[in-house]
Design an enzyme around this catalytic site. Structure first.
Site, mmCIF file in Angstrom:
data_model
loop_
_atom_site.group_PDB
_atom_site.id
_atom_site.type_symbol
_atom_site.label_atom_id
_atom_site.label_comp_id
_atom_site.label_asym_id
_atom_site.label_seq_id
_atom_site.Cartn_x
_atom_site.Cartn_y
_atom_site.Cartn_z
ATOM 1 N N GLU A 76 -11.960 1.945 -5.614
ATOM 2 C CA GLU A 76 -12.972 1.486 -4.655
ATOM 3 C C GLU A 76 -13.354 2.562 -3.636
ATOM 4 O OE1 GLU A 76 -13.244 -1.698 -1.078
ATOM 5 O OE2 GLU A 76 -11.689 -2.011 -2.591
ATOM 6 N N ASP A 77 -12.362 3.301 -3.140
ATOM 7 C CA ASP A 77 -12.616 4.186 -1.995
ATOM 8 C C ASP A 77 -12.805 5.667 -2.328
ATOM 9 O OD1 ASP A 77 -12.431 1.990 -0.471
ATOM 10 O OD2 ASP A 77 -10.454 2.393 0.368
#
Length: 702
Positions: A76-77
């Protein structure tokens, strides 16, 4: 913050060196991936995945869960793809990480929807591997512990989400310690003042109660010793949120709640639990009706324990839980406690694990049936709360349902087809209403009939998400098929006036018209016509592309069979019955409403072919139709009984009756009678006319 070496040392108590090295590798990979990123508190980002792994290590989770915890924010990051993780750490770990990754890229209309969508993603991932939810819960727990760094509004939103969704899931999976921490941290973020005041009051109360607690603890311990049982007695603290909930829900003062003393007795084996129960019942008098045996019938989440309430010294109530060491471990860590007992080659989870997996499967089924994410979250929230009733099937199998469940909930819990075909039920071998709330210990038997359909009224009393979702789904399907069938008849009727038929319309022309209306299939168009959202007259002209033509006047009326179901209704203003001259008014969303031809309510639109359509009754029309009659007769004793027996003698049925005396001599009675058709109505009126003293009978219309 302890580093990876400290964690590795803790893991060495239950994992092998190879597995610990894999966890280390995952940590260094995450450290590199998150390089340069910081948390809101200012710490390096990698401290968060490490903290999540530490929480899972407390629960003795396996190495793959710990690796997933280290990597849970990588996809996600940091823009690293799932495929890269698969290549580095294998498919299982990559799947776990993908399952935990939140759907932040999606654009949600509302906060509630965002929360619901996130939860759906979790539910889906859980179904494949329940470890996803354990990593997710640990992630949420660390976020809750570090909530102070967040802006006030955001921290309140996260706290509410935790209290509404994550705490109940932890409870459902039997993870008591985590649930308590979720609730107390969430409570503190939502209501800081209330939380602080209750905390201070508990601290004060604890100081004053020390002596009594010590005395009771001592007397329980020596009682066990006298009976030759080895067991540990622990004073049990009530946590802040449960005190707050009791004060609010039960409207009790703080002192009333704190006046109850709670203890836990932990013994070596199940047999000793029951012996210890006998011993404490000898020591203090038990309170009638307050004994619960969760060892024989465990809760859905696998929780097992004996609960009893006693009158202690000076009449002080004492709540006691008696359980084994394994049950204690299970009560605190729930499904995580069972992780180690499941060997890697055994793919058939047992006992509690299977129970939790079963729940996950149910959640998944709801998710697929529900119309949208908000409907889904409503259904699941209902199913997350743990107050249960236990009932038996006729073959003696125990079924566990939420409190307040009815026979319809039970039927759907057995199988969707049983629920859909249910027509009646027997509770403890006696016929009972389907809406009756079930009580623990009852035996429930469902009576089904082929071709039976769910009743819309069931939605008023069912409590389980599964029943509600399946009923809605079945009704949507039923309404759609009925709308399509009515729409087809309406359209063909108009096309016949143009010497055509739906089957004669060229496929290209059909596709062009569907394109104009932005519909995909012909069924959608027919459904719209049946529901009254589009006019058959206008659609027929589009299909034949003959805008200049007028519809021929000599059209035969459409025949009504009485079996059209949800999309055909009879006007309450003029109550038409078979044999009456009738017209149909097309009402958007409702389908067709049948009125008498001379009904005043449709006088203005009766000749508009886009709003009204001529109808006739089919020869084989079936059903019962209500008619209102006004009977004027001389007042006499037993009037209502006379009228009822006359209607009954003509095979009619009185639905409603009201009387209004005009003067001392003449009474006016309003009757609503259900009949099959006009001939049947004539028979009923003839029987009523034969009564002595009847002056006039009129049929009431709008």
């Amino acid at each position: 913050m302890p580093g990876i070496d400290v964690l590795a040392e803790r893991l060495s108590t239950y994992l092998g060196p190879d597995q610990i090295n894999l966890v280390r590798r995952a940590y260094f990979y995450a450290e590199q991936a998150h390089d340069g990123q910081r948390r809101r508190s200012g710490e390096a980002y990698v401290t968060h995945p490490l903290a999540v792994a530490n929480i899972l290590a407390d629960m003795h989770m396996d190495h793959q869960s710990l690796m997933a915890a280290m990597l849970h924010d990588v996809i996600e990051d940091t823009g690293i793809a799932k495929e890269a993780l698969t290549a580095q750490f294998g498919e299982t770990v990559a799947e776990l990480v993908d399952g935990v990754s939140k759907l932040t890229q999606m654009d949600f209309q509302t906060k509630a929807e965002a929360q619901a969508e996130n939860f759906q993603k979790m539910a889906l991932a859980m179904a494949r591997d329940i470890r996803v939810i354990l990593v997710k819960l640990a992630d949420r727990l660390h976020n809750m512990r570090t909530l102070d760094a967040m802006p006030h509004e955001k921290s309140r939103r996260i706290a509410r989400e935790t209290l509404e969704i994550y705490a109940p899931i932890a409870n459902r999976l039997g993870m008591h310690s985590m649930r308590v921490e979720f609730e107390d941290l969430g409570f503190k973020a939502m209501h800081p003042m209330r939380s602080e005041r209750i905390r201070a009051a508990v601290r004060r109360a604890r100081g004053n109660r020390k002596e009594i607690v010590a005395k009771i603890e001592e007397s329980l311990a020596s009682c066990l010793q006298r009976e030759g049982m080895s067991g540990e007695v622990i004073g049990r603290e009530k946590h802040l949120y449960s005190i707050y909930k009791k004060m609010r829900g039960k409207r009790k003062a703080f002192n009333e709640i704190m006046d109850v003393y709670a203890f836990r007795i932990i013994v070596d084996k199940v047999d000793t639990c029951y012996r210890a129960l006998g011993a404490v019942h000898n020591l203090y008098k038990p309170l009638p009706g307050r004994f619960k045996d969760y060892i024989a019938i465990p809760k859905a989440n696998g929780y097992q324990s004996l609960h009893t309430t006693l009158f202690g010294m000076h009449g002080v109530p004492i709540e006691i839980q008696i359980r084994t060491r394994e049950m204690e471990e299970m009560a605190n860590n729930g499904i995580a406690a069972h992780w180690l007992y499941k060997s890697s080659e055994d793919d058939h989870p047992k006992g509690n694990h299977a129970r939790a997996r079963q729940w996950v499967k149910g959640v998944l089924e709801l998710q697929q049936r529900a119309g949208n994410s908000l409907e889904f979250i409503e259904s699941v929230k209902i199913d997350l709360f743990p107050d249960e009733v236990y009932v038996f099937t006729p073959k003696g199998r125990i079924m566990e349902l939420p409190k307040g469940s009815t026979a319809v909930d039970f039927a759907y819990a057995v199988h969707t087809d049983v629920g859909n075909a249910c027509i009646a039920c027997r509770i403890n071998r006696r016929l009972a209403p389907l809406s009756q709330a079930l009580e623990s210990g009852s035996t429930v038997e469902i009576v089904t009939a082929p071709g039976a359909r769910p009743n819309p009224a069931w939605l008023n009393f069912v409590v389980t998400g599964k029943a509600r979702t399946h009923i809605r789904h079945a009704l949507k399907q039923q309404r759609r098929s009925e709308s399509i069938s009515l729409g087809e008849r309406l359209l063909n009727k108009v096309l016949t006036g143009f010497d055509s038929h739906l089957e004669k319309v060229p496929a290209e022309r059909l596709q062009t018209v569907l394109g104009e209306y932005r519909l995909e299939v012909i069924e959608d168009l027919l459904e719209d016509i049946g529901l009254g959202n589009r006019m058959a007259y206008v659609v027929a002209r589009r299909l034949l592309a003959s805008d200049g033509d007028q519809l021929p006047a000599s059209q035969g009326p459409l025949a009504i069979r009485g079996t059209e179901g949800l999309v055909l209704s009879y006007a309450k203003c003029c109550t038409p019955i078979p044999g009456d001259p009738i017209v149909g008014h097309l009402s958007a969303g409702k389908g067709m409403v049948v009125h008498l031809e001379n009904c005043k309510n449709i006088a203005e639109i009766r000749h508009n072919p886009e709003k009204c359509i001529h109808l006739s009754w089919a020869k084989d029309v079936t059903g019962e139709f209500n008619v209102e009659l006004r009977v004027e007769l001389e007042h006499q004793r037993g009037l209502i009984a006379l009228l009822a027996s006359s209607v009954n003698a003509a095979d009619g049925n009185i639905e409603k009756i009201s009387m209004d005396e005009r003067d001392g001599r003449i009474s006016v009675v309003q009757l609503v009678v259900s009949v099959h058709d006009r001939v049947h109505l004539a028979r009923v009126i003839k029987k009523l006319r034969a009564l002595k003293g009847v002056i006039r009978i009129t049929r009431v219309r709008a």
